[in-house]
Design a protein around this motif. Structure first.
Motif, short mmCIF file in Angstrom:
data_model
loop_
_atom_site.label_atom_id
_atom_site.label_comp_id
_atom_site.label_asym_id
_atom_site.label_seq_id
_atom_site.Cartn_x
_atom_site.Cartn_y
_atom_site.Cartn_z
N VAL A 11 0.76 -1.33 -0.05
CA VAL A 11 0.03 0.01 -0.13
C VAL A 11 1.04 1.35 -0.09
CG1 VAL A 11 -1.82 -1.07 1.20
CG2 VAL A 11 0.00 0.34 2.57
N ARG A 12 0.21 2.30 -0.17
CA ARG A 12 1.04 3.65 0.01
C ARG A 12 1.70 3.85 1.41
NH1 ARG A 12 -1.56 9.57 0.12
NH2 ARG A 12 0.38 10.90 -0.21
N ARG A 13 2.94 3.96 1.32
CA ARG A 13 3.44 4.20 2.71
C ARG A 13 4.10 5.63 2.55
NH1 ARG A 13 8.48 1.43 5.31
NH2 ARG A 13 8.91 0.51 3.17
N VAL A 14 3.75 6.28 3.50
CA VAL A 14 4.40 7.92 3.42
C VAL A 14 5.34 7.89 4.74
CG1 VAL A 14 3.74 10.18 3.46
CG2 VAL A 14 2.13 8.90 2.22
N ARG A 15 6.57 8.54 4.24
CA ARG A 15 7.76 8.40 5.47
C ARG A 15 7.81 9.66 6.02
NH1 ARG A 15 10.95 4.20 6.16
NH2 ARG A 15 12.91 4.43 7.30
N TYR A 16 7.70 9.73 7.21
CA TYR A 16 8.01 11.20 7.94
C TYR A 16 9.20 10.81 8.86
CZ TYR A 16 3.37 12.32 6.90
OH TYR A 16 2.10 12.89 6.19
N ASP A 17 9.74 12.09 9.39
CA ASP A 17 11.17 11.83 10.24
C ASP A 17 10.89 10.75 11.40
OD1 ASP A 17 9.03 13.43 11.76
OD2 ASP A 17 10.61 14.59 12.47
N MET A 19 8.03 8.56 11.52
CA MET A 19 7.04 7.41 11.45
C MET A 19 6.84 7.21 9.92
SD MET A 19 3.71 9.06 13.28
CE MET A 19 3.10 10.34 12.32
N ASP A 20 6.24 5.89 9.68
CA ASP A 20 5.81 5.82 8.51
C ASP A 20 4.19 5.51 8.59
OD1 ASP A 20 8.22 5.72 7.52
OD2 ASP A 20 8.33 3.50 7.08
N VAL A 21 3.54 6.31 7.45
CA VAL A 21 2.10 6.20 7.65
C VAL A 21 1.64 5.41 6.36
CG1 VAL A 21 -0.02 7.50 7.37
CG2 VAL A 21 1.96 8.38 8.60
N HIS A 22 0.83 4.28 6.56
CA HIS A 22 0.39 3.25 5.62
C HIS A 22 -1.16 3.70 5.26
CE1 HIS A 22 3.87 0.48 6.46
NE2 HIS A 22 3.74 1.37 7.63
N HIS A 23 -1.41 3.78 4.04
CA HIS A 23 -2.76 4.62 3.84
C HIS A 23 -3.47 3.51 3.33
CE1 HIS A 23 -1.90 9.13 4.07
NE2 HIS A 23 -0.77 8.56 4.25
N PRO A 24 -4.69 3.57 3.57
CA PRO A 24 -5.78 2.80 3.03
C PRO A 24 -6.54 3.41 1.71
CG PRO A 24 -6.88 4.09 4.72
CD PRO A 24 -5.45 4.49 4.82
N GLU A 25 -7.00 2.82 0.71
CA GLU A 25 -7.47 3.76 -0.29
C GLU A 25 -8.51 4.49 -0.01
OE1 GLU A 25 -8.57 0.60 -3.24
OE2 GLU A 25 -6.41 -0.02 -3.53
N GLU A 26 -9.53 4.06 0.85
CA GLU A 26 -10.72 5.16 1.00
C GLU A 26 -10.16 6.69 1.54
OE1 GLU A 26 -9.96 2.11 2.45
OE2 GLU A 26 -11.69 0.81 2.05
N ALA A 27 -10.87 7.36 1.26
CA ALA A 27 -10.57 8.78 1.93
C ALA A 27 -10.69 8.99 3.19
CB ALA A 27 -11.49 9.98 1.25
N GLY A 28 -9.88 9.69 4.04
CA GLY A 28 -9.91 9.77 5.27
C GLY A 28 -10.85 10.94 5.82
N PRO A 29 -10.92 11.35 7.18
CA PRO A 29 -9.96 10.65 8.19
C PRO A 29 -10.43 9.30 8.69
CG PRO A 29 -11.50 12.41 9.08
CD PRO A 29 -11.52 12.56 7.63
N ARG A 30 -9.62 8.43 8.77
CA ARG A 30 -9.96 7.05 9.25
C ARG A 30 -9.16 6.68 10.52
NH1 ARG A 30 -13.47 4.81 6.02
NH2 ARG A 30 -12.48 2.90 6.59
N ALA A 63 -4.15 -0.85 6.43
CA ALA A 63 -4.66 -0.40 5.37
C ALA A 63 -5.47 -0.83 4.60
CB ALA A 63 -3.36 0.36 4.50
N ALA A 64 -5.29 -2.27 4.43
CA ALA A 64 -6.45 -2.83 3.51
C ALA A 64 -7.72 -3.16 4.20
CB ALA A 64 -5.62 -4.15 3.21
N ALA A 65 -7.53 -3.21 5.41
CA ALA A 65 -8.82 -3.23 6.16
C ALA A 65 -9.40 -1.85 6.34
CB ALA A 65 -8.42 -3.78 7.61
N GLY A 66 -8.97 -0.75 5.89
CA GLY A 66 -9.78 0.53 6.02
C GLY A 66 -9.10 1.44 7.18
N LEU A 67 -8.02 0.96 7.87
CA LEU A 67 -7.38 1.66 8.82
C LEU A 67 -6.05 2.31 8.57
CD1 LEU A 67 -7.45 -1.15 11.60
CD2 LEU A 67 -9.28 0.59 11.29
#
Length: 235
Positions: A11-17, A19-30, A63-67
């Motif tokens: 899934v999309r994994r956005v890297r911050y200083d 932590m990493d944020v693993h995004h679901p496909e659904e729009a947030g906030p989740r 993320a696949a589960a919508g979280l």
């Protein structure tokens, strides 16, 4: 992905200083689940926990589960570093709650192995944003001879404080000898308090099973644990 998570799509994994944020496909906030790795982990280890294939797999499953799945590194480098690791967890919680993609009032902690004691203070205070606490093959209390702040990191003593808070414990058959009595005591205290506790047993799995290759029974148990987390966060 590691062999254990071969059936999980990246899934999309956005890297911050921090932590990493693993995004679901659904729009947030989740809702978000924050994965707290175990330890101690030597300071110079590479790759660091948020880059371990197991946690990338858990993040993708969430993320696949919508979280929104959060993975990060904390500073539990020795047994005496629990206070600074706890500070790191608190900082990541605050960062997570401020993310645009996250519903800051629906957060879960999921602690692994030596990360278990860090959850004790959250079991004790049960802040309104905390909707669930999960544990996988954890230690849940410090050893008797530990010279640190034992009450602060004793999840066994804290489990009865807010029985209504949903809790999950994933146990394995091949567990570290010292961890087993802390898990037994945790379950006993929870049951006596009428706490909301789900226990998932994986008799044929070992501590750290995600790194031991394919295990269909363990994979099914992880899916069940993720389903439990989704339900708890969406109540």
């Amino acid at each position: 992905m590691a062999d254990f998570f071969d059936d999980v799509a990246p899934v999309r994994r956005v890297r911050y200083d921090v932590m990493d944020v693993h995004h679901p496909e659904e729009a947030g906030p989740r809702p978000a689940v924050i994965f707290v790795h175990g330890g101690p982990v030597p300071e110079d280890v590479e790759p660091k926990p948020r880059d371990w294939e197991g946690f990338i797999g858990y993040g993708a499953l969430a993320a696949a589960a919508g979280l929104v799945g959060i993975t990060f590194n904390h500073r539990l480098h020795t047994d005496m570093h629990y206070p600074q690791a706890a500070d790191d967890v608190a900082a990541v919680i605050e960062r997570t709650r401020q993310l645009d993609v996250v519903d800051g009032d629906r957060i879960a902690l999921w602690c692994f192995s030596g990360g278990g004691p860090i959850a004790a203070s959250y079991l004790r205070t049960a802040p309104s944003w905390l909707r669930a606490v999960g544990f996988t093959y954890p230690v849940l209390a410090p050893p008797p001879d530990w010279p640190g702040d034992k009450p602060r990191f004793n999840a066994v003593e804290a489990v009865s404080e807010h029985p209504e808070l949903p809790k999950l414990l994933v146990r394995v058959g091949d567990e570290y000898e010292f961890f087993v009595p802390t898990q037994d005591a945790f379950v006993k205290e929870a049951r006596e308090a009428g706490a909301d506790l789900e226990v998932i047993e994986i008799p044929d799995a070992a501590h750290g099973f995600e790194g031991h290759g394919p295990n269909p029974a363990a994979r099914q148990a992880v899916d069940r644990a993720v389903d439990w987390m989704v339900a708890a966060l969406n109540k």
